[in-house]
Write a protein that holds these residues in place. Structure first.
Motif, mmCIF file in Angstrom:
data_model
loop_
_atom_site.group_PDB
_atom_site.id
_atom_site.type_symbol
_atom_site.label_atom_id
_atom_site.label_comp_id
_atom_site.label_asym_id
_atom_site.label_seq_id
_atom_site.Cartn_x
_atom_site.Cartn_y
_atom_site.Cartn_z
ATOM 1 N N GLY A 68 41.010 -2.123 36.650
ATOM 2 C CA GLY A 68 40.280 0.072 36.477
ATOM 3 C C GLY A 68 39.323 -0.115 35.352
ATOM 4 O O GLY A 68 38.518 1.368 35.384
ATOM 5 N N LEU A 69 39.578 -0.498 34.308
ATOM 6 C CA LEU A 69 38.204 -0.250 33.272
ATOM 7 C C LEU A 69 37.369 -0.925 34.130
ATOM 8 O O LEU A 69 36.646 -0.722 32.988
ATOM 9 N N ALA A 70 37.164 -2.343 34.177
ATOM 10 C CA ALA A 70 36.627 -2.538 34.349
ATOM 11 C C ALA A 70 35.404 -1.824 36.253
ATOM 12 O O ALA A 70 34.752 -2.153 35.366
ATOM 13 N N ALA A 71 36.363 -1.045 36.371
ATOM 14 C CA ALA A 71 35.683 -0.566 37.397
ATOM 15 C C ALA A 71 34.979 1.068 37.286
ATOM 16 O O ALA A 71 34.075 1.422 37.959
ATOM 17 N N MET A 72 35.768 1.319 35.944
ATOM 18 C CA MET A 72 34.857 3.038 35.309
ATOM 19 C C MET A 72 33.642 1.471 34.149
ATOM 20 O O MET A 72 32.190 2.788 34.202
ATOM 21 N N ALA A 73 33.831 0.971 34.265
ATOM 22 C CA ALA A 73 32.756 0.210 33.061
ATOM 23 C C ALA A 73 31.606 0.125 34.334
ATOM 24 O O ALA A 73 29.811 0.364 34.019
ATOM 25 N N LEU A 74 31.988 -0.896 35.998
ATOM 26 C CA LEU A 74 30.622 -0.721 36.974
ATOM 27 C C LEU A 74 30.322 0.333 36.763
ATOM 28 O O LEU A 74 28.603 0.877 36.849
ATOM 29 N N ALA A 75 30.758 1.491 37.504
ATOM 30 C CA ALA A 75 30.457 3.160 37.665
ATOM 31 C C ALA A 75 29.387 3.757 36.476
ATOM 32 O O ALA A 75 28.549 4.190 36.722
ATOM 33 N N GLY A 76 30.170 4.070 35.503
ATOM 34 C CA GLY A 76 29.481 3.611 34.512
ATOM 35 C C GLY A 76 27.094 3.242 34.125
ATOM 36 O O GLY A 76 26.541 4.126 34.185
ATOM 37 N N LEU A 77 27.981 1.989 34.421
ATOM 38 C CA LEU A 77 26.686 0.846 34.635
ATOM 39 C C LEU A 77 25.676 1.486 35.343
ATOM 40 O O LEU A 77 24.314 1.898 35.279
ATOM 41 N N ALA A 78 26.298 2.336 36.762
ATOM 42 C CA ALA A 78 25.390 2.049 38.563
ATOM 43 C C ALA A 78 24.717 2.852 37.625
ATOM 44 O O ALA A 78 23.834 3.449 38.189
ATOM 45 N N GLY A 79 25.958 4.700 36.919
ATOM 46 C CA GLY A 79 24.935 5.347 36.366
ATOM 47 C C GLY A 79 23.703 5.265 35.775
ATOM 48 O O GLY A 79 23.137 6.218 35.724
ATOM 49 N N LEU A 80 23.767 5.417 34.656
ATOM 50 C CA LEU A 80 22.694 4.725 33.743
ATOM 51 C C LEU A 80 22.263 4.078 34.559
ATOM 52 O O LEU A 80 20.739 4.053 34.413
ATOM 53 N N THR A 81 21.583 3.312 35.206
ATOM 54 C CA THR A 81 20.893 2.261 36.217
ATOM 55 C C THR A 81 20.063 3.102 37.189
ATOM 56 O O THR A 81 18.553 3.908 37.372
ATOM 57 N N VAL A 82 21.111 4.112 37.921
ATOM 58 C CA VAL A 82 20.318 4.999 38.913
ATOM 59 C C VAL A 82 19.641 5.949 37.827
ATOM 60 O O VAL A 82 18.150 6.401 38.198
#
Length: 95
Positions: A68-82
């Motif tokens: 779950g933490l990895a999924a949240m980190a990836l979602a945050g990273l994707a948001g920052l990239t966008v």
């Protein structure tokens, strides 16, 4: 996982802190009854290594929490990239 990170940064402080917490927790525990246990003869119950603590407390395993933490980190990273890509696409935006 947080304990591993703390130990990597400050091993002596982490060992001292964890030791103090365990001494405090075990200091209030009631002594277990004295038995022969399964040292000399196998016993039919209590042969597994799990105390089923997570199930009793209705908590997920460390594997599930880490996922779950990895999924949240990836979602945050994707948001920052966008966000960064959107900034590059419109350089005249005052934001």
């Amino acid at each position: 996982r947080l304990g591993q990170a703390a130990y990597a940064v400050a091993p002596a402080l982490t060992e001292h802190s964890v030791g103090a917490v365990f001494r405090w927790l075990l200091g209030g525990a009631k002594p277990a009854p004295t038995t022969d246990g399964s040292l000399l003869v196998p016993i039919p119950e209590g042969v597994d290594t799990s105390g089923h603590w997570l199930a009793r407390k209705k908590l997920p395993s460390a594997h599930v929490i880490s996922g779950g933490l990895a999924a949240m980190a990836l979602a945050g990273l994707a948001g920052l990239t966008v966000r960064q890509l959107a900034k590059r696409a419109s350089p005249h935006d005052p934001r």
